[in-house]
Scaffold this motif. Structure first.
Motif, PDB file in Angstrom:
ATOM      1  N   GLY A 147       0.630  -1.441   0.056  1.00  0.00           N
ATOM      2  CA  GLY A 147      -0.021  -0.336   0.195  1.00  0.00           C
ATOM      3  C   GLY A 147       0.801   1.472   0.061  1.00  0.00           C
ATOM      4  O   GLY A 147       2.267   1.458  -0.760  1.00  0.00           O
ATOM      5  N   SER A 148       0.416   2.062   0.519  1.00  0.00           N
ATOM      6  CA  SER A 148       1.113   3.794   0.728  1.00  0.00           C
ATOM      7  C   SER A 148       1.147   4.399   1.867  1.00  0.00           C
ATOM      8  O   SER A 148      -0.293   3.844   2.707  1.00  0.00           O
ATOM      9  CB  SER A 148       0.710   4.387  -0.103  1.00  0.00           C
ATOM     10  OG  SER A 148      -0.659   4.489  -0.246  1.00  0.00           O
ATOM     11  N   ALA A 149       1.609   5.318   2.268  1.00  0.00           N
ATOM     12  CA  ALA A 149       1.498   6.299   3.339  1.00  0.00           C
ATOM     13  C   ALA A 149       1.455   7.641   2.951  1.00  0.00           C
ATOM     14  O   ALA A 149       1.834   8.006   1.721  1.00  0.00           O
ATOM     15  CB  ALA A 149       2.610   5.709   4.286  1.00  0.00           C
ATOM     16  N   VAL A 150       0.258   8.459   3.436  1.00  0.00           N
ATOM     17  CA  VAL A 150       0.324   9.778   2.839  1.00  0.00           C
ATOM     18  C   VAL A 150       0.762  10.727   4.048  1.00  0.00           C
ATOM     19  O   VAL A 150       0.946   9.792   5.502  1.00  0.00           O
ATOM     20  CB  VAL A 150      -1.480  10.047   2.772  1.00  0.00           C
ATOM     21  CG1 VAL A 150      -1.363   9.858   1.703  1.00  0.00           C
ATOM     22  CG2 VAL A 150      -2.152   9.608   4.297  1.00  0.00           C
ATOM     23  N   VAL A 151       1.755  11.789   4.257  1.00  0.00           N
ATOM     24  CA  VAL A 151       2.785  13.008   4.918  1.00  0.00           C
ATOM     25  C   VAL A 151       1.294  14.215   5.150  1.00  0.00           C
ATOM     26  O   VAL A 151       0.863  14.581   4.364  1.00  0.00           O
ATOM     27  CB  VAL A 151       3.543  12.953   3.904  1.00  0.00           C
ATOM     28  CG1 VAL A 151       4.060  14.224   6.042  1.00  0.00           C
ATOM     29  CG2 VAL A 151       4.220  12.196   4.363  1.00  0.00           C
ATOM     30  N   MET A 152       1.114  14.368   6.147  1.00  0.00           N
ATOM     31  CA  MET A 152       0.713  15.953   6.300  1.00  0.00           C
ATOM     32  C   MET A 152       1.005  16.918   7.128  1.00  0.00           C
ATOM     33  O   MET A 152       1.681  16.125   8.151  1.00  0.00           O
ATOM     34  CB  MET A 152      -1.012  15.346   6.647  1.00  0.00           C
ATOM     35  CG  MET A 152      -1.708  15.278   5.472  1.00  0.00           C
ATOM     36  SD  MET A 152      -3.467  14.274   6.991  1.00  0.00           S
ATOM     37  CE  MET A 152      -2.684  11.960   7.691  1.00  0.00           C
ATOM     38  N   PRO A 153       0.956  17.487   7.088  1.00  0.00           N
ATOM     39  CA  PRO A 153       1.143  18.367   8.039  1.00  0.00           C
ATOM     40  C   PRO A 153       0.326  18.391   9.649  1.00  0.00           C
ATOM     41  O   PRO A 153      -0.771  18.088   9.243  1.00  0.00           O
ATOM     42  CB  PRO A 153       1.021  20.021   7.630  1.00  0.00           C
ATOM     43  CG  PRO A 153       0.027  19.791   7.014  1.00  0.00           C
ATOM     44  CD  PRO A 153       0.468  19.134   6.150  1.00  0.00           C
ATOM     45  N   TRP A 154       1.349  17.939  10.372  1.00  0.00           N
ATOM     46  CA  TRP A 154       0.583  18.538  11.749  1.00  0.00           C
ATOM     47  C   TRP A 154      -0.486  19.864  12.577  1.00  0.00           C
ATOM     48  O   TRP A 154       0.653  19.936  12.462  1.00  0.00           O
ATOM     49  CB  TRP A 154       1.861  17.625  12.938  1.00  0.00           C
ATOM     50  CG  TRP A 154       1.214  17.514  14.669  1.00  0.00           C
ATOM     51  CD1 TRP A 154       0.943  18.802  15.783  1.00  0.00           C
ATOM     52  CD2 TRP A 154       0.459  16.763  14.575  1.00  0.00           C
ATOM     53  NE1 TRP A 154       0.580  18.239  16.339  1.00  0.00           N
ATOM     54  CE2 TRP A 154      -0.176  17.120  16.267  1.00  0.00           C
ATOM     55  CE3 TRP A 154       0.436  15.633  14.801  1.00  0.00           C
ATOM     56  CZ2 TRP A 154      -0.804  15.820  17.295  1.00  0.00           C
ATOM     57  CZ3 TRP A 154      -0.286  14.207  15.384  1.00  0.00           C
ATOM     58  CH2 TRP A 154      -0.788  14.339  16.626  1.00  0.00           C
ATOM     59  N   ARG A 155      -1.531  19.953  13.006  1.00  0.00           N
ATOM     60  CA  ARG A 155      -2.077  20.384  13.296  1.00  0.00           C
ATOM     61  C   ARG A 155      -2.539  20.158  14.681  1.00  0.00           C
ATOM     62  O   ARG A 155      -2.938  19.899  15.060  1.00  0.00           O
ATOM     63  CB  ARG A 155      -3.321  20.536  12.912  1.00  0.00           C
ATOM     64  CG  ARG A 155      -2.847  21.438  10.786  1.00  0.00           C
ATOM     65  CD  ARG A 155      -2.726  22.740  10.897  1.00  0.00           C
ATOM     66  NE  ARG A 155      -1.854  22.611   9.812  1.00  0.00           N
ATOM     67  CZ  ARG A 155      -1.041  23.380   8.816  1.00  0.00           C
ATOM     68  NH1 ARG A 155      -0.148  23.182   9.838  1.00  0.00           N
ATOM     69  NH2 ARG A 155      -1.087  23.546   7.749  1.00  0.00           N
TER      70      ARG A 155
END
Length: 281
Positions: A102-110
């Motif tokens: 599969g995959s992983a997605v990266v998001m900014p921490w809020r």
């Protein structure tokens, strides 16, 4: 230290944003490049997520991957949504990393607290005085209206991109009490619309869902989104959890009654029309 662009994209060698593939376990990789300070492992979406602080720079990131087939489908759908819809209120997915499965997605921490998180509190309790929802409801009406205005504004962008809300509920609302700022997270089920429901029901909280979301063959469109937004306002502006302590005005309540009418044809035609009526009320 390399700099990040305003959209969260890297302008240099970055241990998350410039990595296309991780061969081993994701958790082990994140522990090598940073300090994992939160693990979100009890997600009914079939996903697992990490909060990580990178060691070589003062940055915190949220990294999410799927652990089930359902989660992988949801994550793939979410990636398409975030490529089509960008708005300051919506926490974006800015990069995708391929994994062995599969995959992983990266998001900014809020920073902030999810207003309702049953995964962390059993089934959750919105009425506990210490719960995020109860604390949010105790804020002034002006602050609650300002937070809901951000949710509405974000859905103008959703509408403009041709998407409809699916599984919008208070678990998607991240509120930073320190600065009074609302953000939207986990919009993984949002889909291009309109579409015809090919299942017995859509995923979501029954308190927020429209009648057509339970009807195989029903059309799901922007009027369904209007219903979800109307229910959101109705529950955020109530002092309790039984919808008996409305804190807004009678005019506002009338707008919400139209927005959440059981017949989609009796609702506002879209988010823009609903927002205009709400602002006039």
């Amino acid at each position: 230290m390399e700099k990040l662009g305003g959209d969260g994209e890297s302008t240099g060698n970055h241990p998350l944003l410039d990595v296309d593939r991780v061969e081993g376990p994701l958790g082990a990789y994140l522990s090598r490049v940073g300090d994992v300070f939160r693990v979100f492992g009890k997600q009914d979406s079939g996903c697992m997520a990490y909060g990580v602080r990178l060691r070589v720079r003062d940055e915190r990131w949220f990294v999410k991957t799927a652990v089930t087939a359902v989660g992988r489908r949801s994550l793939e759908r979410a990636w398409g949504f975030h490529q089509a819809v960008r708005h300051p209120v919506i926490v974006p997915q800015v990069h995708r990393i391929a994994l062995r499965d599969g995959s992983a997605v990266v998001m900014p921490w809020r920073d902030g607290e999810v207003l309702y998180d049953p995964a962390e509190r059993g089934r959750g309790d919105r009425t506990n005085p210490d719960s995020p929802m109860a604390r949010f409801r105790s804020l002034s009406v002006d602050r609650i209206e300002a937070a809901f205005a951000r949710v509405l504004d974000a859905h103008l962008a959703v509408e403009a991109a041709g998407y409809v809300a699916v599984d919008l509920y208070d678990g998607a609302l991240l509120y930073d009490f320190a600065v009074g700022e609302m953000r939207l997270i986990d919009l993984d089920e949002y889909r291009p619309g309109p579409f015809v429901l090919d299942a017995e029901r859509l995923p979501g909280s029954t308190r927020f869902m429209a009648p057509e979301e339970y009807e195989r063959g029903a059309t799901i469109d922007i009027r369904t989104t209007v219903h979800a937004l109307g229910r959101t306002a109705r529950l955020l502006l109530d002092a309790g959890d039984e919808e008996r302590a409305w804190r807004g005005t009678a005019a506002q309540l009338g707008v919400l009654e139209q927005a959440t009418h059981p017949d989609p044809g009796e609702r506002f035609a879209g988010v823009k029309e609903f927002r205009e009526a709400w602002l006039r009320s």
